[in-house]
Design a protein around this motif. Structure first.
Motif, PDB file in Angstrom:
ATOM      1  N   ASP A 198       0.837  -1.190   0.000  1.00 17.42           N
ATOM      2  CA  ASP A 198       0.000   0.000   0.000  1.00 17.42           C
ATOM      3  C   ASP A 198       0.876   1.246   0.000  1.00 17.42           C
ATOM      4  O   ASP A 198       2.034   1.218   0.440  1.00 17.42           O
ATOM      5  CB  ASP A 198      -0.886   0.040   1.244  1.00 17.42           C
ATOM      6  CG  ASP A 198      -2.041  -0.953   1.182  1.00 17.42           C
ATOM      7  OD1 ASP A 198      -2.217  -1.591   0.129  1.00 17.42           O
ATOM      8  OD2 ASP A 198      -2.758  -1.082   2.182  1.00 17.42           O
TER       9      ASP A 198
ATOM     10  N   THR B  97      -4.442   6.111   3.697  1.00 20.00           N
ATOM     11  CA  THR B  97      -4.064   5.186   2.631  1.00 20.00           C
ATOM     12  C   THR B  97      -4.268   5.889   1.296  1.00 20.00           C
ATOM     13  O   THR B  97      -5.400   6.173   0.900  1.00 20.00           O
ATOM     14  CB  THR B  97      -4.889   3.890   2.689  1.00 20.00           C
ATOM     15  OG1 THR B  97      -4.627   3.213   3.929  1.00 20.00           O
ATOM     16  CG2 THR B  97      -4.513   2.961   1.538  1.00 20.00           C
TER      17      THR B  97
ATOM     18  N   HIS C 272      -4.481   1.450  -2.262  1.00 22.55           N
ATOM     19  CA  HIS C 272      -4.438   0.027  -1.932  1.00 22.55           C
ATOM     20  C   HIS C 272      -4.525  -0.752  -3.233  1.00 22.55           C
ATOM     21  O   HIS C 272      -5.440  -0.542  -4.033  1.00 22.55           O
ATOM     22  CB  HIS C 272      -5.595  -0.356  -1.008  1.00 22.55           C
ATOM     23  CG  HIS C 272      -5.708  -1.838  -0.782  1.00 22.55           C
ATOM     24  ND1 HIS C 272      -4.756  -2.553  -0.087  1.00 22.55           N
ATOM     25  CD2 HIS C 272      -6.656  -2.736  -1.185  1.00 22.55           C
ATOM     26  CE1 HIS C 272      -5.112  -3.828  -0.056  1.00 22.55           C
ATOM     27  NE2 HIS C 272      -6.255  -3.967  -0.714  1.00 22.55           N
TER      28      HIS C 272
END
Length: 377
Positions: A351, A363, A366
């Motif tokens: 990630d 994040t 991903h």
């Protein structure tokens, strides 16, 4: 958090950006981001607080400059093609040709750009041949002996790149060769691009010497706009790659901790350059120590999880025996890593995450099976 992942730290990124912006101000030069080393576009709003431009080496990078950074690129490519040159020019403020033949072929199609020519000073202190653009037989740039006395009227700049993670002292010595070979053409130019490899954010880099060198260059050629386009300097020591031990194997006294990352997929410079990363909580040990143990704690090769036999690095000494499930953290894994990863073997891609200044983790991306599948769709 689930591993593996790259973690870029906003505070460290801003520290680097502030230093670079300060050098640009003090030396009265333009310093731009080279996408070949760092292209995490979701961080570009932060970059725009400190710099105004980027450098591209392909149509995709030039589009990234316009569509995500919000400004046209300074573009150089070893060779432009008929089907892309028009699109590249539309995304570029500056466009540098690698050869006089490329210039002759395409310069009429890129008149909206400030046109440059890459030159070869035939001098570089880069020790690794793979990264030396001035090695004999190089495909980069035009030597002084091949230039006409009077440049074509639409060539406005020279581009010279011959550094790799170099110090200011290297630039000082290199400039002697650049000026000896090319200064007689400087009165015909508007700008001089000194390329990348200026690792001004490294702890031992002499920033004051760099500023002094650039100020001296201005004094000698006050009409030239000076450009630097480092890549590593922007993302230097801004974050790690975090992995886990998934197995430990032994053969002929060599213990290998197999990780959920791959050197060939996720840290290619470690095998190409080769570059030995720092591993948090461990010390690198000389190769002739293979098969030995110290204080009952084995040395470990760190092995990737691809099918490539050479997908490993070693050796490291930890202060304890590694266990399956334990974190292994590779420091300084943002520059020239996130841009060069691949999906060989379909191995799970780390990630992309960002540790913000307020302590929250975002994040940025991903990766899934569909990313692997769709590369070959």
């Amino acid at each position: 958090m689930p591993t593996p992942y790259y973690l870029i730290e906003e505070t460290k990124l801003r520290r680097n950006l502030q230093l670079i912006a300060d050098v640009a101000r003090r030396a009265d030069v333009e310093i731009i981001l080279a996408f070949k080393a760092f292209a995490l576009w979701k961080t570009f709003p932060i970059f725009r607080e400190y710099i105004q431009s980027t450098t591209a080496s392909s149509l995709s990078e030039a589009r990234l400059a316009v569509e995500q950074f919000g400004a046209k690129a300074h573009t150089f490519s070893p060779a432009y093609t008929d089907d892309e040159i028009g699109q590249i020019a539309a995304c570029s403020s500056h466009l540098t040709f690698n050869s006089l033949s490329q210039y002759e072929r395409f310069h009429e199609q890129v008149k909206e750009c400030s046109i440059g020519l890459r030159v070869n000073p035939e001098y570089s202190e880069v020790g690794t041949l793979l990264y030396n653009p001035c090695a004999p037989g190089t495909r980069f740039g035009v030597s002084a002996a091949k230039l006409p006395d009077t440049l074509p009227a639409d060539i406005e700049g020279f581009h010279c790149h011959c550094h790799c993670e170099s110090g200011a002292d290297v630039l000082q010595r290199t400039l002697v060769h650049i000026e000896e070979r090319f200064a007689r053409w400087f009165p015909q130019l508007k700008w001089l691009n000194l390329g990348g490899g200026h690792l001004m954010t490294r702890k031992d880099y002499d920033v004051d010497l760099l500023v002094s060198i650039l100020q001296g260059l201005h004094q000698r050629y006050p009409w030239l706009h000076i450009i630097l386009e480092p890549g590593s300097a922007f993302a230097w020591h801004t974050g790690p790659l975090v992995s886990h031990v998934v197995d430990i194997v032994e053969d002929h006294g060599i213990h290998t901790a197999i990780l959920d990352v791959s050197f060939t997929c996720h840290m290619p410079d470690c095998l190409e350059m080769p570059y030995t990363p720092d591993v948090r909580g461990a010390e690198s040990v000389a190769p002739d120590a293979e098969g030995t143990e110290s204080a009952d704690v084995p040395l470990y090769r760190l092995g990737g999880n691809s099918c490539l036999s050479g997908d490993f690095m070693g050796l490291w000494q930890f202060d304890h025996e590694l266990q399956v499930g334990e974190e292994v953290i590779f420091e300084d894994m943002i520059h020239y890593t996130t841009v060069k990863t691949n999906m060989f073997n379909g191995i799970s891609h780390p990630d992309l995450r960002m540790l913000h200044a307020d302590g929250t983790v975002e994040t940025l991306r991903h990766f899934t099976y569909e990313d692997y599948r769709d590369r070959m769709d």
